[in-house]
Design a protein around this motif. Structure first.
Motif, PDB file in Angstrom:
ATOM      1  N   ILE A   6       0.828  -1.214   0.000  1.00 12.45           N
ATOM      2  CA  ILE A   6       0.000   0.000   0.000  1.00 12.45           C
ATOM      3  C   ILE A   6       0.862   1.264   0.000  1.00 12.45           C
ATOM      4  CG2 ILE A   6      -1.639   1.319   1.386  1.00 12.45           C
ATOM      5  CD1 ILE A   6      -3.024  -1.312   2.054  1.00 12.45           C
ATOM      6  N   PRO A   7       1.825   1.419   0.926  1.00 13.11           N
ATOM      7  CA  PRO A   7       2.668   2.629   0.859  1.00 13.11           C
ATOM      8  C   PRO A   7       3.531   2.693  -0.393  1.00 13.11           C
ATOM      9  CG  PRO A   7       3.418   1.156   2.607  1.00 13.11           C
ATOM     10  CD  PRO A   7       2.105   0.638   2.150  1.00 13.11           C
ATOM     11  N   LEU A   8       3.995   1.534  -0.881  1.00 10.01           N
ATOM     12  CA  LEU A   8       4.776   1.533  -2.121  1.00 10.01           C
ATOM     13  C   LEU A   8       3.935   2.042  -3.298  1.00 10.01           C
ATOM     14  CD1 LEU A   8       6.895  -1.763  -2.007  1.00 10.01           C
ATOM     15  CD2 LEU A   8       7.714   0.592  -1.875  1.00 10.01           C
ATOM     16  N   ARG A   9       2.666   1.661  -3.304  1.00 12.23           N
ATOM     17  CA  ARG A   9       1.802   2.108  -4.401  1.00 12.23           C
ATOM     18  C   ARG A   9       1.544   3.615  -4.301  1.00 12.23           C
ATOM     19  NH1 ARG A   9      -1.750  -1.445  -3.741  1.00 12.23           N
ATOM     20  NH2 ARG A   9      -0.761  -3.003  -5.077  1.00 12.23           N
ATOM     21  N   SER A  40      -3.243   7.161 -13.482  1.00 12.57           N
ATOM     22  CA  SER A  40      -2.642   7.280 -12.153  1.00 12.57           C
ATOM     23  C   SER A  40      -3.690   7.551 -11.080  1.00 12.57           C
ATOM     24  CB  SER A  40      -1.588   8.385 -12.150  1.00 12.57           C
ATOM     25  OG  SER A  40      -0.509   8.062 -13.009  1.00 12.57           O
ATOM     26  N   VAL A  41      -4.684   8.385 -11.407  1.00 19.87           N
ATOM     27  CA  VAL A  41      -5.753   8.665 -10.436  1.00 19.87           C
ATOM     28  C   VAL A  41      -6.561   7.405 -10.155  1.00 19.87           C
ATOM     29  CG1 VAL A  41      -7.903   9.944 -10.078  1.00 19.87           C
ATOM     30  CG2 VAL A  41      -5.883  11.114 -10.980  1.00 19.87           C
ATOM     31  N   ALA A  42      -6.847   6.619 -11.194  1.00 13.94           N
ATOM     32  CA  ALA A  42      -7.577   5.360 -10.987  1.00 13.94           C
ATOM     33  C   ALA A  42      -6.782   4.412 -10.084  1.00 13.94           C
ATOM     34  CB  ALA A  42      -7.872   4.700 -12.330  1.00 13.94           C
ATOM     35  N   LEU A  43      -5.461   4.355 -10.296  1.00 16.24           N
ATOM     36  CA  LEU A  43      -4.627   3.522  -9.431  1.00 16.24           C
ATOM     37  C   LEU A  43      -4.630   4.045  -8.003  1.00 16.24           C
ATOM     38  CD1 LEU A  43      -2.689   1.114  -9.302  1.00 16.24           C
ATOM     39  CD2 LEU A  43      -0.818   2.674  -9.887  1.00 16.24           C
ATOM     40  N   LEU A  44      -4.631   5.364  -7.851  1.00 14.48           N
ATOM     41  CA  LEU A  44      -4.685   5.959  -6.509  1.00 14.48           C
ATOM     42  C   LEU A  44      -5.999   5.621  -5.816  1.00 14.48           C
ATOM     43  CD1 LEU A  44      -3.527   7.830  -4.338  1.00 14.48           C
ATOM     44  CD2 LEU A  44      -4.532   9.753  -5.574  1.00 14.48           C
ATOM     45  N   VAL A  45      -7.125   5.708  -6.523  1.00 12.39           N
ATOM     46  CA  VAL A  45      -8.427   5.364  -5.944  1.00 12.39           C
ATOM     47  C   VAL A  45      -8.442   3.899  -5.511  1.00 12.39           C
ATOM     48  CG1 VAL A  45     -10.890   5.103  -6.444  1.00 12.39           C
ATOM     49  CG2 VAL A  45      -9.660   7.149  -7.204  1.00 12.39           C
ATOM     50  N   PHE A  46      -7.914   3.019  -6.361  1.00 12.83           N
ATOM     51  CA  PHE A  46      -7.825   1.595  -6.009  1.00 12.83           C
ATOM     52  C   PHE A  46      -7.038   1.401  -4.722  1.00 12.83           C
ATOM     53  CE2 PHE A  46      -5.095  -2.197  -6.215  1.00 12.83           C
ATOM     54  CZ  PHE A  46      -6.064  -3.197  -6.194  1.00 12.83           C
ATOM     55  N   VAL A  48      -6.488   3.630  -2.301  1.00 11.15           N
ATOM     56  CA  VAL A  48      -7.199   4.210  -1.151  1.00 11.15           C
ATOM     57  C   VAL A  48      -8.280   3.257  -0.657  1.00 11.15           C
ATOM     58  CG1 VAL A  48      -8.734   6.059  -0.432  1.00 11.15           C
ATOM     59  CG2 VAL A  48      -6.680   6.597  -1.745  1.00 11.15           C
ATOM     60  N   VAL A  49      -9.055   2.698  -1.579  1.00  9.19           N
ATOM     61  CA  VAL A  49     -10.100   1.741  -1.198  1.00  9.19           C
ATOM     62  C   VAL A  49      -9.486   0.530  -0.497  1.00  9.19           C
ATOM     63  CG1 VAL A  49     -11.874   0.173  -2.088  1.00  9.19           C
ATOM     64  CG2 VAL A  49     -11.682   2.502  -3.008  1.00  9.19           C
ATOM     65  N   LEU A  50      -8.398   0.029  -1.060  1.00 10.87           N
ATOM     66  CA  LEU A  50      -7.715  -1.111  -0.458  1.00 10.87           C
ATOM     67  C   LEU A  50      -7.181  -0.760   0.934  1.00 10.87           C
ATOM     68  CD1 LEU A  50      -6.800  -4.045  -1.079  1.00 10.87           C
ATOM     69  CD2 LEU A  50      -4.646  -3.069  -1.895  1.00 10.87           C
ATOM     70  N   HIS A  51      -6.650   0.453   1.065  1.00  8.74           N
ATOM     71  CA  HIS A  51      -6.111   0.901   2.352  1.00  8.74           C
ATOM     72  C   HIS A  51      -7.221   0.980   3.402  1.00  8.74           C
ATOM     73  CE1 HIS A  51      -3.286   3.940   4.540  1.00  8.74           C
ATOM     74  NE2 HIS A  51      -3.502   2.851   5.230  1.00  8.74           N
ATOM     75  N   LEU A  52      -8.364   1.541   3.048  1.00 11.64           N
ATOM     76  CA  LEU A  52      -9.484   1.635   3.990  1.00 11.64           C
ATOM     77  C   LEU A  52      -9.993   0.253   4.385  1.00 11.64           C
ATOM     78  CD1 LEU A  52     -11.465   4.619   2.421  1.00 11.64           C
ATOM     79  CD2 LEU A  52     -10.012   4.644   4.469  1.00 11.64           C
TER      80      LEU A  52
END
Length: 404
Positions: A6-9, A40-46, A48-52
């Motif tokens: 998660i932090p690497l992403r 990149s934004v789509a990857l960021l959203v993915f 964030v959802v995974l992190h939550l």
């Protein structure tokens, strides 16, 4: 791996955004900025959802790790397609998901990701949006990009492998500590089993000596046979207590040593005859001098089972001998103890009955624990014509017969 990916992403998305803005605004290259930013934004959203989901107690597994790496490779492929394909110096970032998979997944998923990365790379060689040219600076920019790509790859792989090695060291340390605890607990359990077995086995000679003393107190003069029996029972008690004390001082329950199976069985029967001289016994030792590993608790376990068979005969009033036989069956030592009692069900009910002066109620439990500790098993079956067969199965010490 989830707390690491998660932090690497997050760092990867930040690097992608910084690189795209630098190339578009600082270098003035006409890259398709809007679609690349959307990837990149789509990857960021993915992420964030995974992190939550993870913060709420979600647990990662092999399938989730595989899914994440496939998503990362898909996002990288989309960015490379929009920015030169194989001519992009960051194309070797395909190696990072494969390296992470090699750390966290089995061989088959790793091979699958490696094949997928190769296919994606090959597809980019045919289908991609070419990079705009910069007069006289294309090769120089490519070299700089390869240098940055090298630094990123080395850093990511060092972090991942360093984290993996730290995890492996912690697991090895925990495994070593667990092994030490298991060995210590095994020794304590074996000593406890030996102590309980000694207490159970001493009950018979102590009861016999008590009966002799009662007879003498009632005026019956002791004869030579009674005195010999008293001495034998006292010697038996002394030997058991000495053995237990020696093992307690050493802090273990004796190292199992190879021993002739038939010799072990005969010694156990001789010891048992000393305890129960009035019981008839038939012995058929046919283990062909194969060896079994014997510790201090195994002979006690066999004697307890002999006692159970004799008690079963006595309870049913059967005037029959306890039949004991040994054979080698499918590479294991099989010992059968046969009685003419009321069968396995009655024996189980009796074992659950209230303890009396002549039965401590722990013999069968001790026997099972000792034999299972030696890698064997105890089973009971109904016997044709009435009674019970107690089968003891023990592993052999080796595949060769013991020399006479």
């Amino acid at each position: 791996m989830l707390p690491l990916l998660i932090p690497l992403r997050y760092l990867a998305v930040a690097g992608q955004l910084a690189t795209m803005l630098f190339v578009a605004w600082r270098l003035g290259l006409g890259i398709p900025l809007a679609p690349m930013l959307s990837v990149s934004v789509a990857l960021l959203v993915f992420n964030v959802v995974l992190h939550l989901w993870w913060r709420r107690g979600g647990q990662g597994g092999s399938r989730l790790l595989m899914t994440q790496l496939v998503v990362d490779m898909a996002a990288l492929t989309a960015l490379l397609y929009l920015a030169g394909g194989p001519a992009n110096p960051f194309v070797s970032l395909y190696l990072v998901p494969v390296a992470i998979a090699a750390v966290g997944l089995d061989l088959l998923p790793v091979l699958g990701l490696a094949v997928l990365s190769a296919l994606l790379y090959t597809g980019l060689m045919r289908w991609h949006v070419p990079l705009p040219t910069v007069h006289g600076r294309d090769f120089e920019l490519h070299i700089v990009g390869m240098w940055i790509n090298f630094l990123l790859t080395v850093t990511i792989m060092a972090v991942v492998l360093g984290r993996f090695m730290a995890t492996v060291k912690r697991q090895r340390r925990a495994l070593a500590e667990a092994r030490e605890r298991a060995l210590r607990d095994e020794s304590v359990l074996a000593l406890g089993t030996l102590a309980a077995g000694t207490a159970h086995e001493l009950n018979t000679p102590l009861t016999t000596m008590g009966l002799l003393l009662d007879d003498w107190q009632d005026g019956h003069a002791p004869d030579d046979e009674d005195l010999a029996l008293m001495r034998a029972q006292l010697a038996h008690c002394r030997d058991h207590v000495r053995t237990l004390a020696d093992l307690a001082r050493r802090g273990d329950a004796d190292e199992p040593l190879p021993r002739d199976a038939d010799g072990l069985l005969r010694d156990c029967v001789d010891r048992w005859r000393l305890l129960r001289p009035s019981v008839m016994v038939s012995l058929d030792a046919g283990a062909d001098r194969h060896a079994v590993r014997v510790d201090a608790t195994l002979p006690q376990a066999l004697i307890h089972l002999f006692n159970n068979a004799a008690d079963a005969n006595a309870r049913s009033g059967a005037d029959a001998a306890v039949e004991i036989a040994s054979r080698i069956v499918e590479g294991r030592l099989c010992i059968a103890v046969c009685d003419r009692g009321d069968g396995p069900d009655a024996l189980a009910a009796f074992a659950r009955a209230e303890r009396s002066a002549h039965n401590l109620g722990v013999g069968l439990m001790i026997s099972n624990a000792s034999i299972e500790r030696a890698g064997g098993a105890v089973r009971q079956f109904a016997r044709d014509g009435g009674g019970c067969i107690t089968a003891i199965v023990l592993p052999l010490a080796n595949d060769e017969a013991v020399a006479p």
